[in-house]
Design an enzyme around this catalytic site. Structure first.
Site, mmCIF file in Angstrom:
data_model
loop_
_atom_site.group_PDB
_atom_site.id
_atom_site.type_symbol
_atom_site.label_atom_id
_atom_site.label_comp_id
_atom_site.label_asym_id
_atom_site.label_seq_id
_atom_site.Cartn_x
_atom_site.Cartn_y
_atom_site.Cartn_z
ATOM 1 N N ASP A 173 9.333 -13.526 18.637
ATOM 2 C CA ASP A 173 8.929 -15.469 18.538
ATOM 3 C C ASP A 173 7.942 -14.684 19.885
ATOM 4 O O ASP A 173 6.817 -15.601 19.403
ATOM 5 C CB ASP A 173 9.779 -16.009 18.415
ATOM 6 C CG ASP A 173 10.837 -15.991 17.385
ATOM 7 O OD1 ASP A 173 10.460 -15.275 16.246
ATOM 8 O OD2 ASP A 173 11.644 -17.175 17.799
ATOM 9 N N ALA A 221 13.145 -31.441 14.862
ATOM 10 C CA ALA A 221 12.625 -29.894 14.605
ATOM 11 C C ALA A 221 11.519 -29.943 14.162
ATOM 12 O O ALA A 221 10.287 -29.674 13.290
ATOM 13 C CB ALA A 221 13.793 -29.998 13.235
ATOM 14 N N VAL A 222 10.727 -30.346 15.534
ATOM 15 C CA VAL A 222 8.869 -29.369 14.998
ATOM 16 C C VAL A 222 7.890 -28.962 15.317
ATOM 17 O O VAL A 222 7.102 -28.530 16.153
ATOM 18 C CB VAL A 222 7.959 -31.048 15.705
ATOM 19 C CG1 VAL A 222 8.107 -32.501 14.869
ATOM 20 C CG2 VAL A 222 8.844 -31.409 17.275
ATOM 21 N N GLU A 252 17.117 -27.555 6.571
ATOM 22 C CA GLU A 252 18.139 -26.964 7.110
ATOM 23 C C GLU A 252 19.404 -27.989 7.148
ATOM 24 O O GLU A 252 20.598 -28.332 6.386
ATOM 25 C CB GLU A 252 18.909 -26.120 7.459
ATOM 26 C CG GLU A 252 18.012 -24.836 6.500
ATOM 27 C CD GLU A 252 18.505 -23.252 7.318
ATOM 28 O OE1 GLU A 252 17.745 -22.552 6.433
ATOM 29 O OE2 GLU A 252 18.855 -23.190 8.473
ATOM 30 N N GLY A 265 14.424 -27.936 10.098
ATOM 31 C CA GLY A 265 14.466 -29.292 9.979
ATOM 32 C C GLY A 265 15.498 -29.683 8.569
ATOM 33 O O GLY A 265 16.207 -30.835 8.672
ATOM 34 N N ILE A 270 19.208 -16.613 20.083
ATOM 35 C CA ILE A 270 19.354 -18.028 19.328
ATOM 36 C C ILE A 270 19.725 -17.699 18.278
ATOM 37 O O ILE A 270 20.845 -18.381 18.313
ATOM 38 C CB ILE A 270 18.416 -18.000 19.373
ATOM 39 C CG1 ILE A 270 17.598 -19.070 21.189
ATOM 40 C CG2 ILE A 270 18.040 -19.728 18.710
ATOM 41 C CD1 ILE A 270 18.623 -20.077 21.418
ATOM 42 N N ARG A 283 19.621 -13.430 30.029
ATOM 43 C CA ARG A 283 20.060 -14.675 30.816
ATOM 44 C C ARG A 283 21.428 -16.119 30.547
ATOM 45 O O ARG A 283 21.263 -15.980 31.204
ATOM 46 C CB ARG A 283 18.567 -15.684 31.801
ATOM 47 C CG ARG A 283 18.015 -16.376 29.879
ATOM 48 C CD ARG A 283 17.202 -17.336 30.196
ATOM 49 N NE ARG A 283 16.926 -18.082 29.328
ATOM 50 C CZ ARG A 283 15.644 -18.430 29.183
ATOM 51 N NH1 ARG A 283 15.300 -18.894 30.235
ATOM 52 N NH2 ARG A 283 15.596 -19.396 28.512
ATOM 53 N N HIS A 288 21.889 -7.456 -17.025
ATOM 54 C CA HIS A 288 22.328 -9.112 -18.016
ATOM 55 C C HIS A 288 24.145 -9.294 -18.265
ATOM 56 O O HIS A 288 24.745 -7.886 -17.730
ATOM 57 C CB HIS A 288 22.462 -9.131 -19.210
ATOM 58 C CG HIS A 288 22.460 -10.386 -20.037
ATOM 59 N ND1 HIS A 288 21.633 -11.609 -20.163
ATOM 60 C CD2 HIS A 288 23.483 -10.326 -20.747
ATOM 61 C CE1 HIS A 288 21.996 -11.842 -20.874
ATOM 62 N NE2 HIS A 288 23.202 -11.484 -21.403
#
Length: 465
Positions: A310, A268-269, A187, A185, A42, A36, A444
């Site tokens: 998500d 940012a909750v 970041e 939040g 995102i 859409r 190393h």
């Protein structure tokens, strides 16, 4: 209305949806994807990628200020805020274009519009030109999630921002409040704080980065505080009074309410799944707290209907969505060996400064699950490469099952740990024991040697500390 028929229709072209579509097409399915808004979702447009671009700018800015330490001269160091944001948007645009190209290359039909599911095996799409109906044997819902808005703390795009506003901000904040100290939040707090905003972070839980191991959280908090951030834990923003060019936040800690003034607020909750308006419940799909209930193979219980990413619940990570996309496409194409995801084998990465990364169980979780454990730690200060890089602040922690030697969890904070974590992820995937890890030769000088040392330390064999 013309009916078009496909083997697979994917709703949503984020990191779950576009990957499912590409894998389906590779396996010979006739695939359509309905999106859409933005191809790439995102993650590519308003999440993972543009935030990393911003954070890279602030990291370079931070290093420029440290030039003297490295024997270099950089005077009058400054930034062009608009140019920083423009670079971030350009990076997102480039990658979104790349996804469009990949879909085309794999002959996936892309339809821009809003999808609904009027009946089993049917997708109705409302486009700019009208509406069309598509049919398919299999449908994958990958509609993602959006920012959770708390009553009274809703974003307005001017004084109060969601992640979207924070990526294209109306100004560079002077005094910034960040509500929530999860990955998103912290970041943004890290980015704006590094560029000079006076930053306060409010977290309702008892520590910042609450999903991380407690020791890692404590270490990160110490670094954030050193950088000038104010961290308020076990605190809650009760209300925001919006005035002209300022916001007064009522912050409650320990039963007391404090009034603090800011010019910008980032909320940012958490996130909410995009489950509404699709017609899922009418089809018999079970939804719990804005997420679709699925089995381990992302099946919804409705024949031929899958949900990934998500919308299908935690962990809310792009790489989890992509893996589910591949798995579901292979399942639909009839492949026999399909591997469901194990949430505890998925790494989480946070790109604040210092970086944080982890996989598996925290020390507390392992104990809670009844394991007898061995824990190893190794600090960055004991690593030659970290000192040469000028990054001596950090630590790596490993948690093992004392009985079997299984690596139960790995937790890191410091430079480049978001890249290092994958070593332990591969180890867990291959069911590696502590012996395998101890016998592995690490090159190393590298930061990865600390991963070896942390394992050795769990068994009392650390060499450099």
């Amino acid at each position: 209305m013309s009916a078009k028929s496909f083997d697979l229709i994917v709703i949503g072209a984020g990191p779950g949806g576009y990957v499912a579509a590409i894998r389906g097409a590779q396996l010979g399915l006739n695939v359509a994807v309905v999106e859409r808004e933005h191809v790439g979702g995102i993650c590519l447009n308003w999440g993972c990628i543009p935030t990393k671009a911003l954070l890279r700018s602030s990291e370079v800015f931070h290093l420029m200020h440290r030039a003297k330490e490295f024997g270099l001269k950089a005077e009058g160091v400054d930034f062009d805020f608009e140019a920083v944001v423009t670079r971030s948007r350009d990076v997102a645009k480039q990658l979104a274009g790349g996804v469009g190209h990949l879909l085309k290359k794999n002959k996936v039909t892309v339809i821009m519009g809003e999808a609904t599911l009027p009946a089993k095996g049917k997708v109705a799409v409302k486009t700019e030109k009208g509406s069309e109906e598509l049919t398919a044997k299999s449908i994958v819902v990958a509609t993602g999630a959006r920012a959770r808005e708390l009553p009274g703390l809703e974003a307005d795009g001017d004084l109060v921002w969601t992640y979207k506003h924070a990526l294209q901000p109306p100004r560079m904040p002077k005094k910034l409040l960040v509500i929530g100290s999860g990955a998103i939040g912290i970041e943004f707090a890290s980015f704006y704080n590094t560029l000079g905003a006076d930053t306060t972070v409010v977290e309702v839980m008892d520590r910042v980065l609450p999903v991380e191991d407690a020791e890692i959280s404590a270490f990160a908090k110490k670094q954030f505080t050193k950088q000038g951030m104010k961290i308020m834990e076990k605190a809650m923003v009760k209300q925001l009074d919006r005035g002209k060019g300022k916001v007064t936040a009522h912050v409650e800690t320990g039963g007391k309410v404090e009034k603090l003034e800011f010019d910008s607020v980032i909320s940012a909750v958490g996130i909410v799944g995009n489950v509404e308006g699709l017609g899922l419940e009418e089809l018999g799909v079970k939804i719990d707290r804005s997420h679709v209930i699925t089995d381990e193979f992302c099946r919804t219980g409705v024949d031929g209907l899958f949900a990934i990413g998500d919308i299908a619940g935690a962990p809310w990570l792009a790489h989890k969505a992509s893996h589910e996309g591949v798995m579901v496409a292979e399942l639909i194409a009839g492949k026999n060996k399909v591997h469901p995801i194990k949430p505890e084998s998925i790494a989480g990465c946070t790109y604040c400064h210092p970086q944080v990364a982890s996989v598996g169980f925290t020390e507390a979780k392992a104990k809670e699950k009844g394991y007898e454990i061995k824990v190893g730690r190794f600090p960055f200060i004991g690593n030659g490469k970290a000192i040469a890089l000028g990054e001596p602040e950090g630590m790596i922690k490993t948690v093992f099952d004392a009985k079997t030697g299984e690596l139960l969890g790995a937790h890191m904070v410091g430079a480049e740990v978001t890249e290092l974590i994958q070593g332990y992820v591969v180890g867990r995937q291959l069911e590696t024991t502590e012996e395998d890890l101890m016998e592995t030769v690490f090159p190393h000088p590298t930061l990865s040697e600390m991963m070896h040392e942390s394992v050795l330390d769990a068994y009392g064999k650390a060499l450099h500390f």
